[in-house]
Scaffold this motif. Structure first.
Motif, PDB file in Angstrom:
ATOM      1  N   THR A  13       0.958  -0.930   0.150  1.00  0.00           N
ATOM      2  CA  THR A  13       0.121  -0.202  -0.098  1.00  0.00           C
ATOM      3  C   THR A  13       0.786   1.202   0.027  1.00  0.00           C
ATOM      4  N   THR A  14       0.875   1.858  -1.184  1.00  0.00           N
ATOM      5  CA  THR A  14       2.103   3.133  -1.182  1.00  0.00           C
ATOM      6  C   THR A  14       1.427   4.448  -0.369  1.00  0.00           C
ATOM      7  N   VAL A  15       0.161   4.585  -0.358  1.00  0.00           N
ATOM      8  CA  VAL A  15      -0.510   5.571   0.581  1.00  0.00           C
ATOM      9  C   VAL A  15      -1.632   5.009   1.133  1.00  0.00           C
ATOM     10  N   LEU A  16      -1.528   5.090   2.587  1.00  0.00           N
ATOM     11  CA  LEU A  16      -3.032   4.850   3.410  1.00  0.00           C
ATOM     12  C   LEU A  16      -3.363   5.941   4.281  1.00  0.00           C
ATOM     13  N   VAL A  17      -4.477   6.406   3.923  1.00  0.00           N
ATOM     14  CA  VAL A  17      -4.910   7.769   4.633  1.00  0.00           C
ATOM     15  C   VAL A  17      -6.224   6.973   5.485  1.00  0.00           C
ATOM     16  N   GLU A  18      -5.850   7.284   6.732  1.00  0.00           N
ATOM     17  CA  GLU A  18      -7.078   7.128   7.699  1.00  0.00           C
ATOM     18  C   GLU A  18      -8.193   7.819   7.605  1.00  0.00           C
ATOM     19  N   PRO A  19      -9.321   7.255   8.010  1.00  0.00           N
ATOM     20  CA  PRO A  19     -10.611   7.984   8.014  1.00  0.00           C
ATOM     21  C   PRO A  19     -10.805   9.084   8.787  1.00  0.00           C
ATOM     22  N   GLU A  20      -9.737   9.267   9.720  1.00  0.00           N
ATOM     23  CA  GLU A  20      -9.474  10.415  10.631  1.00  0.00           C
ATOM     24  C   GLU A  20      -8.858  11.778   9.983  1.00  0.00           C
ATOM     25  N   SER A  21      -8.224  11.525   8.937  1.00  0.00           N
ATOM     26  CA  SER A  21      -7.446  12.436   8.058  1.00  0.00           C
ATOM     27  C   SER A  21      -8.236  12.796   6.857  1.00  0.00           C
ATOM     28  N   GLN A  22      -8.691  14.140   6.411  1.00  0.00           N
ATOM     29  CA  GLN A  22      -9.267  14.109   5.285  1.00  0.00           C
ATOM     30  C   GLN A  22      -8.727  15.358   4.413  1.00  0.00           C
ATOM     31  N   ASN A  39      -7.006  15.725   2.163  1.00  0.00           N
ATOM     32  CA  ASN A  39      -5.750  15.655   1.569  1.00  0.00           C
ATOM     33  C   ASN A  39      -5.576  15.628  -0.037  1.00  0.00           C
ATOM     34  N   THR A  40      -4.386  15.656  -0.651  1.00  0.00           N
ATOM     35  CA  THR A  40      -4.136  15.414  -1.877  1.00  0.00           C
ATOM     36  C   THR A  40      -3.074  14.349  -2.232  1.00  0.00           C
ATOM     37  N   VAL A  41      -3.366  13.637  -2.867  1.00  0.00           N
ATOM     38  CA  VAL A  41      -2.495  12.245  -3.406  1.00  0.00           C
ATOM     39  C   VAL A  41      -2.312  12.277  -4.816  1.00  0.00           C
ATOM     40  N   LEU A  42      -1.222  12.629  -5.294  1.00  0.00           N
ATOM     41  CA  LEU A  42      -0.935  12.681  -6.861  1.00  0.00           C
ATOM     42  C   LEU A  42       0.214  11.648  -7.090  1.00  0.00           C
ATOM     43  N   ASP A  43      -0.186  10.985  -8.142  1.00  0.00           N
ATOM     44  CA  ASP A  43       1.132  10.120  -8.887  1.00  0.00           C
ATOM     45  C   ASP A  43       1.985   9.428  -7.703  1.00  0.00           C
ATOM     46  N   SER A  44       1.507   9.002  -7.012  1.00  0.00           N
ATOM     47  CA  SER A  44       2.130   8.087  -5.871  1.00  0.00           C
ATOM     48  C   SER A  44       1.633   6.714  -5.614  1.00  0.00           C
ATOM     49  N   GLY A  45       0.949   6.342  -6.551  1.00  0.00           N
ATOM     50  CA  GLY A  45       0.653   4.965  -6.538  1.00  0.00           C
ATOM     51  C   GLY A  45      -0.639   4.791  -7.402  1.00  0.00           C
ATOM     52  N   ASN A  46      -0.815   3.435  -7.766  1.00  0.00           N
ATOM     53  CA  ASN A  46      -2.133   3.195  -8.650  1.00  0.00           C
ATOM     54  C   ASN A  46      -3.216   3.038  -7.940  1.00  0.00           C
ATOM     55  N   ASN A  47      -4.441   2.817  -8.502  1.00  0.00           N
ATOM     56  CA  ASN A  47      -5.686   2.702  -7.847  1.00  0.00           C
ATOM     57  C   ASN A  47      -5.896   1.739  -6.790  1.00  0.00           C
ATOM     58  N   GLU A  48      -5.327   0.432  -7.045  1.00  0.00           N
ATOM     59  CA  GLU A  48      -5.028  -0.646  -6.124  1.00  0.00           C
ATOM     60  C   GLU A  48      -4.102  -0.346  -4.780  1.00  0.00           C
ATOM     61  N   GLN A  49      -3.352   0.531  -5.132  1.00  0.00           N
ATOM     62  CA  GLN A  49      -2.026   0.849  -4.143  1.00  0.00           C
ATOM     63  C   GLN A  49      -2.337   2.043  -3.127  1.00  0.00           C
ATOM     64  N   VAL A  50      -3.206   2.835  -3.347  1.00  0.00           N
ATOM     65  CA  VAL A  50      -3.599   4.048  -2.623  1.00  0.00           C
ATOM     66  C   VAL A  50      -5.204   3.700  -2.168  1.00  0.00           C
TER      67      VAL A  50
END
Length: 445
Positions: A408-417, A419-430
């Motif tokens: 999992t290249t990026v995991l954003v927990e529900p408590e955090s909102q 945020n912007t995640v660009l070009d740091s992993g594909n659909n399955e990895q983020v």
């Protein structure tokens, strides 16, 4: 012309520098204070002094207490060599080693740490002064501070030299200060290498700080300081670089070795920069931004996480599993840009078994910006070894084609909102709520 403000410890008439360098330096400081008494004499009056340590072994049983500004203590050689490697070589082989001990201008810390419970009491060098102005421009340069041995910490491990515990500290700055400089130094086998409270305009540059329980600890609060161009490596219980309640801290161009519990840990740190560092760790939690650390930039660093290849140290870790993340963020408006992550692990060593390791983990806060980070995740296919150097180099140089591992290249927990995640992993990895955060996937073939 003789400079009265230059002191050679081997030529000073009070004390024996080889038996107790602490007594000698303290008597020199007393002489400086006795001679430099006027604070305003011809637009000067207290220029400070230089204390020089020629290359030699100096035992220290008396703590050095520094309470004057403009003092420089310097030697001729940081003298670092790996005590950890030597202590894990069978003793019957020591006779074949070219050196057994660190060298250069070397201070051997013989302070009795067993009878003293506080870190401030067991430091080789204590800097402390109250009143105004703050103590300023104290420099430590080009000598070695060696704690010599670690001790049994009650865990009953086979080799006490691997505990990273002995109650000894190299440099402890207890009071607020300005424009201190620690450069070209060697620190080895100390439970705490450098501990500094309330730093302002501090420079820690071009030092070798390794095989210490903790290397650099900036505590209390601080601002406008830099940790640059150092070679650093703490033990599995401690920090390589730790800072709390700091602003405008520059951490750049450091090479941070395993096996610290973390590489860089920022606690309540704001508006600071971590850039262009080489970070290598055997455990997750390499860089931690917690306690609402906000508006920091983490950019252009190389993260490598792999397994400890050296057999004597494979039993230890920092207690974190691979779901924690290599980069852990709890704070607002941080930017993570253009970093490279190498996650090189064989599947049987992933914890918990069967899970996907997490690379960037955002656990709290909002408006963090994650962009253009690249992750390489593959099996290792390296072998363990008895030689620390050979095993480590073999592991680092192994780049044969290996099977990929799922991460999992990026995991954003529900408590955090927000945020912007660009070009740091594909659909399955983020993994995050794409309704509450902005996302653009890395293109795939």
């Amino acid at each position: 012309m003789i400079n009265a403000n230059y002191y050679d410890v081997t030529e000073w008439p009070i004390g024996d520098p080889y038996h107790d360098i602490g007594e000698v330096i303290n008597s020199i400081i007393a002489d400086i204070k006795k001679r430099q008494v006027q604070s305003d004499l011809n637009e000067g009056g207290k220029p400070g002094a230089v204390i020089y340590l020629p290359p030699a072994d100096y035992h220290l049983t008396t703590q050095v207490i520094i309470d004057i500004s403009f003092l420089k203590i310097m030697g001729s050689g940081h003298g670092f060599t790996s005590s950890s490697i030597r202590y894990n070589v069978p003793e019957n082989e020591w006779q074949n080693l070219h050196e057994l001990w660190p060298g250069g201008s070397r201070i051997i810390v013989d302070i009795d740490s067993k009878s003293k419970k506080e870190e401030i009491d067991t430091a080789a060098f204590l800097v402390q002064r109250s009143g105004n102005p703050r103590i300023s421009s104290v420099e430590f340069s080009n000598f070695c501070i060696d704690g010599v041995h670690f001790v049994d910490d009650g865990t009953n491990i086979d080799n006490p030299e691997n505990t990273y515990v002995n109650g000894k500290t190299g440099i402890y700055v207890a009071s607020a200060q300005d424009s201190f400089k620690i450069s070209d130094m060697g620190f080895v086998y100390l439970e705490h290498g450098i501990t500094i409270y309330n730093a302002d305009a501090l420079t820690i540059h071009n030092n070798f700080i390794a095989e210490c329980g903790n290397c650099i600890e900036l505590r209390g609060w601080g601002q406008a300081s830099k940790i640059t161009d150092n070679l650093i490596g703490a033990g599995f219980k401690g920090y390589s670089i730790y800072a709390e309640k700091f602003a405008q801290l520059l951490i750049t161009a450091n090479n941070i070795f395993p096996r610290g519990a973390s590489s860089i840990h920022l606690n309540g740190v704001t508006r600071s920069l971590i850039a262009n560092n080489i970070l290598h760790a055997f455990y997750p939690g390499m860089v931690i931004l917690d306690a609402n650390s906000s508006e920091n930039l983490v950019s252009s660093n190389h993260f490598l996480h792999d397994r400890e290849p050296w057999m004597p140290m494979q039993m230890y870790d920092n207690g974190l599993d691979d779901l924690y993340g290599l980069l852990y963020i709890e704070g607002n408006s941080n930017s993570v840009l253009g970093n490279h992550f190498s996650e090189i692990l064989d599947k049987e060593y992933i914890k918990p078994v069967g899970e996907k390791p997490v690379i960037i983990h955002i656990v709290g806060g909002a408006r963090n910006y994650i962009s253009n980070n690249n992750t390489v995740a593959s099996e290792a296919h390296t072998e363990s070894g008895d030689s620390a150097f050979a095993a480590q180099v073999d592991s680092l140089l192994t780049i044969e084609e290996s099977a990929s591992i799922s991460v999992t290249t990026v995991l954003v927990e529900p408590e955090s909102q927000q945020n912007t995640v660009l070009d740091s992993g594909n659909n399955e990895q983020v993994i995050m709520s794409k309704d509450l955060n902005a996302f653009r996937a890395t293109p795939t073939l």
